[in-house]
Design a protein around this motif. Structure first.
Motif, PDB file in Angstrom:
ATOM      1  N   PRO A 140      29.898  24.701  17.199  1.00 41.40           N
ATOM      2  CA  PRO A 140      29.575  25.835  16.120  1.00 41.40           C
ATOM      3  C   PRO A 140      30.582  26.529  15.425  1.00 41.40           C
ATOM      4  N   PRO A 141      31.195  27.613  16.394  1.00 42.81           N
ATOM      5  CA  PRO A 141      32.310  28.312  15.975  1.00 42.81           C
ATOM      6  C   PRO A 141      33.359  27.395  15.442  1.00 42.81           C
ATOM      7  N   ASP A 142      33.795  26.382  15.838  1.00 42.22           N
ATOM      8  CA  ASP A 142      34.938  25.412  15.346  1.00 42.22           C
ATOM      9  C   ASP A 142      34.529  25.025  13.958  1.00 42.22           C
ATOM     10  N   PHE A 143      33.337  24.324  13.883  1.00 39.21           N
ATOM     11  CA  PHE A 143      33.308  24.059  12.527  1.00 39.21           C
ATOM     12  C   PHE A 143      33.133  25.078  11.376  1.00 39.21           C
ATOM     13  N   LEU A 144      32.566  26.239  11.844  1.00 40.02           N
ATOM     14  CA  LEU A 144      32.507  27.314  10.850  1.00 40.02           C
ATOM     15  C   LEU A 144      34.073  27.889  10.510  1.00 40.02           C
ATOM     16  N   SER A 145      34.766  27.910  11.444  1.00 37.13           N
ATOM     17  CA  SER A 145      36.286  28.194  11.441  1.00 37.13           C
ATOM     18  C   SER A 145      36.700  27.252  10.182  1.00 37.13           C
ATOM     19  N   GLU A 146      36.545  25.981  10.480  1.00 34.70           N
ATOM     20  CA  GLU A 146      37.097  24.933   9.593  1.00 34.70           C
ATOM     21  C   GLU A 146      36.608  25.179   7.945  1.00 34.70           C
ATOM     22  N   TYR A 147      34.995  25.393   8.003  1.00 32.14           N
ATOM     23  CA  TYR A 147      34.602  25.307   6.845  1.00 32.14           C
ATOM     24  C   TYR A 147      35.063  26.699   5.793  1.00 32.14           C
ATOM     25  N   VAL A 148      35.325  27.818   6.497  1.00 37.92           N
ATOM     26  CA  VAL A 148      35.876  28.764   5.775  1.00 37.92           C
ATOM     27  C   VAL A 148      37.296  28.670   5.472  1.00 37.92           C
ATOM     28  N   GLY A 149      37.949  27.613   5.806  1.00 42.51           N
ATOM     29  CA  GLY A 149      39.108  27.183   5.557  1.00 42.51           C
ATOM     30  C   GLY A 149      40.240  27.776   6.528  1.00 42.51           C
ATOM     31  N   LEU A 150      39.914  28.219   7.725  1.00 43.19           N
ATOM     32  CA  LEU A 150      40.818  28.260   8.813  1.00 43.19           C
ATOM     33  C   LEU A 150      41.124  27.369   9.648  1.00 43.19           C
ATOM     34  N   LYS A 151      41.446  27.446  10.881  1.00 46.75           N
ATOM     35  CA  LYS A 151      41.737  26.232  11.956  1.00 46.75           C
ATOM     36  C   LYS A 151      40.621  25.516  12.193  1.00 46.75           C
ATOM     37  N   PRO A 152      40.679  24.111  12.447  1.00 49.95           N
ATOM     38  CA  PRO A 152      39.455  23.480  12.866  1.00 49.95           C
ATOM     39  C   PRO A 152      38.917  23.830  14.273  1.00 49.95           C
ATOM     40  N   THR A 153      39.627  24.496  14.891  1.00 50.68           N
ATOM     41  CA  THR A 153      39.281  24.868  16.504  1.00 50.68           C
ATOM     42  C   THR A 153      39.259  26.531  16.720  1.00 50.68           C
ATOM     43  N   VAL A 154      38.679  27.152  17.260  1.00 48.37           N
ATOM     44  CA  VAL A 154      38.844  28.690  17.582  1.00 48.37           C
ATOM     45  C   VAL A 154      39.254  28.757  18.951  1.00 48.37           C
ATOM     46  N   PRO A 155      40.480  29.323  19.410  1.00 49.36           N
ATOM     47  CA  PRO A 155      40.845  29.275  20.611  1.00 49.36           C
ATOM     48  C   PRO A 155      40.379  30.211  21.571  1.00 49.36           C
ATOM     49  N   ALA A 156      40.400  29.883  22.890  1.00 48.55           N
ATOM     50  CA  ALA A 156      39.841  30.660  23.908  1.00 48.55           C
ATOM     51  C   ALA A 156      40.895  31.785  24.237  1.00 48.55           C
ATOM     52  N   TYR A 157      40.549  33.075  24.405  1.00 50.24           N
ATOM     53  CA  TYR A 157      41.165  34.137  24.527  1.00 50.24           C
ATOM     54  C   TYR A 157      42.276  33.999  25.676  1.00 50.24           C
ATOM     55  N   LEU A 158      41.569  33.565  26.881  1.00 56.93           N
ATOM     56  CA  LEU A 158      42.542  33.329  28.042  1.00 56.93           C
ATOM     57  C   LEU A 158      43.316  32.135  28.247  1.00 56.93           C
ATOM     58  N   ASP A 159      43.166  31.342  27.209  1.00 57.48           N
ATOM     59  CA  ASP A 159      43.921  30.108  27.061  1.00 57.48           C
ATOM     60  C   ASP A 159      45.602  30.506  27.008  1.00 57.48           C
ATOM     61  N   PRO A 160      46.355  30.170  27.770  1.00 58.30           N
ATOM     62  CA  PRO A 160      47.886  30.793  27.676  1.00 58.30           C
ATOM     63  C   PRO A 160      48.515  29.669  26.819  1.00 58.30           C
ATOM     64  N   ALA A 161      48.034  28.884  26.206  1.00 56.47           N
ATOM     65  CA  ALA A 161      48.802  27.982  25.323  1.00 56.47           C
ATOM     66  C   ALA A 161      48.826  28.669  23.779  1.00 56.47           C
ATOM     67  N   TYR A 162      48.186  29.774  23.886  1.00 58.06           N
ATOM     68  CA  TYR A 162      47.741  30.558  22.612  1.00 58.06           C
ATOM     69  C   TYR A 162      48.502  31.902  22.672  1.00 58.06           C
ATOM     70  N   ASN A 163      49.040  32.538  21.580  1.00 59.85           N
ATOM     71  CA  ASN A 163      49.189  33.700  21.539  1.00 59.85           C
ATOM     72  C   ASN A 163      48.688  34.549  20.424  1.00 59.85           C
ATOM     73  N   ILE A 164      48.958  35.694  19.912  1.00 58.17           N
ATOM     74  CA  ILE A 164      48.328  36.621  19.215  1.00 58.17           C
ATOM     75  C   ILE A 164      48.412  36.142  17.802  1.00 58.17           C
TER      76      ILE A 164
END
Length: 300
Positions: A81-105
């Motif tokens: 659900p957070p992924d779908f909501l993010s896309e709905y409000v015009g943001l990314k289609p997925t919400v990244p996990a904070y501990l995932d080293p593939a993402y940064n700030i």
């Protein structure tokens, strides 16, 4: 592609979730700068992949309908659900996990998930499978706020935190993983006392994220947890039927949480907490699948 009853149930649950949370979304969707997530497996987008626990969703068939068809750590066939909501409000289609080293700030600036599958309000719940306790989710949020301030400046960071939508979905594991199967909490509390104990923890949690900047928050209530597949399978007194004791506990806890949400909205200036009620709708899907079409018979 024809959808199964369970997939349709998930889609309808998402629809209900969105209908209830839209009150937090301004008329101009672009005004929502970020989606920030706390909770358990219902909203964990992959944090448990990066901690030493067996509670992971990093193997098939998880992720079979996610873009690319691979498991991401989400306890789901695709997005949450957070992924779908993010896309709905015009943001990314997925919400990244904070501990995932593939993402940064820079990635987290428009959305971040602190949730951990198998956790609960109670620290003892997180201890069972060695997952991230709720207090640590808050500490990670505190760290995120500092990183965001360093990246964008204090004023811009505070604006993002103030205008972001926060999703909180947690509580089921406290009962089905901790209170009922384990002896410790049952020796300390009656089930009603344990509910009040959890609400006390929830109050501390909401006060902490409020003082860190959270203002627009959706709190999801408990589903009919006695109808979860694991509970129906283990219901030896009435095989494959819902455990009504557990369902009644969920109903009572939800009633208390609604009162708690009203208290938060009265007492914390500027906060807006929406209680997302899912119990009745999901129970109707489970107990009256034919009402929703022929494919719903699969869920029984």
């Amino acid at each position: 592609m024809m959808l199964s009853g369970m997939e349709l149930a998930y889609m309808y649950s998402l629809l209900l979730f969105f209908v209830q949370i839209l009150i937090l979304v301004p008329s101009s969707r672009a005004k929502v700068p970020a989606i920030i997530v706390f909770g358990d497996s219902t909203v964990d987008t992959g944090n448990n992949n990066y901690i030493p626990t067996i509670a992971k969703g990093n193997f098939q068939p998880y992720g079979r309908d996610f873009p690319g068809g691979f498991p991401t750590g989400r306890f789901c066939n695709g997005r949450l659900p957070p992924d779908f909501l993010s896309e709905y409000v015009g943001l990314k289609p997925t919400v990244p996990a904070y501990l995932d080293p593939a993402y940064n700030i820079s990635d987290f600036a428009t959305g971040v998930c602190f949730a951990s599958a198998a956790t609960g309000y109670d620290n003892a719940t997180a201890d069972i499978l060695q997952v991230i306790p709720l207090w640590k989710e808050v500490e990670n949020f505190r760290d995120y706020k500092k990183r965001l301030s360093d990246y964008l400046g204090i004023e811009k960071a505070n604006e993002i935190l103030r205008e972001a939508i926060y999703i909180v979905s947690i509580g089921t594991n406290d009962f089905i993983e901790n209170y009922y199967p384990m002896q410790m909490r049952r020796s300390q509390f009656t089930v009603k006392e344990y509910q009040d104990f959890l609400i006390g923890i929830a109050e501390n949690f909401f006060n902490q994220i409020y003082h860190l900047g959270a203002r627009k928050i959706s709190l999801t209530g408990l589903s009919p947890m006695g109808c979860l597949p694991s509970e129906r399978t283990a219901n030896f007194q009435d095989p494959f039927s819902c455990n009504e004791e557990y369902n009644n506990v969920a109903l009572e806890f939800n009633r208390k949480m609604k009162n708690f949400v009203a208290k938060l909205n009265r007492e914390l200036p500027g906060i807006r907490v929406v209680y997302s009620e899912i119990y009745d709708f999901i129970l109707e899907i489970i107990t009256k699948p034919s009402k929703f079409g022929k494919y719903w018979s699969y869920i029984q």
